[in-house]
Design an enzyme around this catalytic site. Structure first.
Site, PDB file in Angstrom:
ATOM      1  N   CYS A 142       0.795  -1.531  -0.159  1.00 41.90           N
ATOM      2  CA  CYS A 142      -0.065  -0.442   0.270  1.00 41.90           C
ATOM      3  C   CYS A 142       1.112   0.849   0.056  1.00 41.90           C
ATOM      4  O   CYS A 142       1.492   1.744  -1.045  1.00 41.90           O
ATOM      5  CB  CYS A 142      -0.356  -0.036   1.082  1.00 41.90           C
ATOM      6  SG  CYS A 142      -2.192   1.076   1.221  1.00 41.90           S
ATOM      7  N   HIS A 235      -4.022  -4.224   0.563  1.00 49.44           N
ATOM      8  CA  HIS A 235      -3.603  -4.702   2.010  1.00 49.44           C
ATOM      9  C   HIS A 235      -4.028  -6.316   2.070  1.00 49.44           C
ATOM     10  O   HIS A 235      -5.027  -6.666   2.512  1.00 49.44           O
ATOM     11  CB  HIS A 235      -4.392  -4.601   2.872  1.00 49.44           C
ATOM     12  CG  HIS A 235      -3.995  -3.238   3.279  1.00 49.44           C
ATOM     13  ND1 HIS A 235      -2.623  -2.885   4.016  1.00 49.44           N
ATOM     14  CD2 HIS A 235      -4.523  -2.031   2.804  1.00 49.44           C
ATOM     15  CE1 HIS A 235      -2.696  -1.255   3.696  1.00 49.44           C
ATOM     16  NE2 HIS A 235      -3.248  -1.279   3.350  1.00 49.44           N
ATOM     17  N   GLU A 237      -2.778  -9.079   3.767  1.00 50.44           N
ATOM     18  CA  GLU A 237      -2.468  -9.120   5.447  1.00 50.44           C
ATOM     19  C   GLU A 237      -4.230  -8.787   6.038  1.00 50.44           C
ATOM     20  O   GLU A 237      -4.029  -9.189   6.860  1.00 50.44           O
ATOM     21  CB  GLU A 237      -1.344  -8.384   5.192  1.00 50.44           C
ATOM     22  CG  GLU A 237      -1.938  -7.496   6.598  1.00 50.44           C
ATOM     23  CD  GLU A 237      -1.814  -6.196   5.252  1.00 50.44           C
ATOM     24  OE1 GLU A 237      -1.583  -4.920   5.588  1.00 50.44           O
ATOM     25  OE2 GLU A 237      -1.814  -6.221   4.130  1.00 50.44           O
TER      26      GLU A 237
END
EC number: 2.3.1.46
Length: 314
Positions: A142, A235, A237
């Site tokens: 990001c 993202h 994650e």
């Protein structure tokens, strides 16, 4: 295979309760194998939450991973105790002389600030430059992806009027890169950012390859032609409630955020969100760690010149 983490790191209990294999430094010291050494530069405010998210993905790979946590400065954090930072994080001077198989640089809540106005911008540039000589492969997430594209290639982002928040459909722009092995033709991934890269400039740059993109969210995965740098604009994650937590946090601060797209059931913030990107996130990290770290890194980390880049498969 396990992720090796410091003894007593808070994330350990959470991950073990999810049956994700983590191993303490003490236990790992008794094993005679060569683990992958991965450094995580954590720029997110809630350090423990981000550690847990990334370790969850690293712990789902078939490799043993030895993780070091790096902080950008030693100033007190509003969201993480100083004891946690001092016990588990290293300063750059402590790792400057070392080499690593992989480096992950997280996003940061700096999307509306010009890069040169970021208080630690010079330090970020220094670490990025260091990584090009001391790390086999770097994964930028990001904000860090935007920052690295600007610093390394002179490509600046465009600030958005409205935050890009939600879960978006993506497609593979190429089929035969190791990073994309096992990927569906189309897949979902979350975004949360105030800026966007010009995808045409990325595609035109001779040192970059756009591997996945979205009609709504633009470029998603960009790989340098030397395979050293992977830029992920979203993202992978994030956990199921992360966008929800961000949305209600912003509401509480009077920011009037828009509802994250394609996220809450029936697009209703009063209902629970639906996570539809876990498989993609796990595969992305596994492929990166396998094909761009493990397969390329020298057995002796002192010999970074031994790295052999992948030949493109088309």
């Amino acid at each position: 295979m396990p992720v090796k983490i410091p003894d007593n790191l808070p994330a350990a209990g959470i991950l073990e309760s999810e049956n994700i294999f983590v191993m303490s430094e003490t236990r790992a010291a008794n094993q005679d194998i060569r683990p992958m050494k991965v450094l995580i530069l954590n720029l997110m405010p809630n350090k423990i939450e981000t550690e847990t998210q990334l370790l969850r993905l690293l712990g789902n790979t078939p490799l043993q991973v030895d993780v070091d946590l790096l902080r950008i400065h030693d100033k007190a954090s509003r969201h993480t105790s100083i004891d946690h930072m001092n016990n588990f994080y290293r300063d750059f001077e402590a790792v400057r002389h070392k080499n690593y198989d992989g480096l992950i640089i997280t996003g940061a809540p700096l999307g509306q600030i010009e890069f040169e106005d970021v208080t630690y911008w010079d330090h970020i540039r220094e670490i990025i430059d260091w990584s090009q000589l001391h790390v086999t492969s770097v994964l930028f997430l990001c904000w860090a992806a935007h920052a690295a594209l600007y610093h390394l290639y002179g490509l600046n982002r465009n600030l958005l009027q409205v935050k890009r928040s939600g879960v978006f459909q993506h497609r593979r722009a190429h089929r035969h890169f190791p990073l994309l092995r096992g990927f569906d033709d189309e897949f979902l991934a979350p975004h949360s950012r105030f800026a966007e890269m010009d995808i045409q400039l990325l595609k035109a740059h001779p040192a970059l390859q756009v591997l996945a993109e979205s009609d709504e969210a633009g470029a998603y995965m960009v790989l340098s032609t030397n395979n050293r740098n992977l830029f992920v604009m979203g993202h992978p994650e994030y956990q199921r409630t992360t966008l929800k937590d961000e949305y209600f946090r912003d509401l509480g601060e009077g920011l009037q955020p828009e509802i994250p797209l394609n996220y809450f059931r029936n697009n209703d913030p009063g209902q629970e969100p639906v996570a539809r990107w876990y498989g993609h996130g796990s595969l992305l990290i596994s492929n990166w760690l396998n094909y761009y770290v493990y397969q390329l890194t020298p057995y002796n980390l002192d010999d970074m010149s031994a790295i052999t880049p992948w030949e493109s498969e088309g």
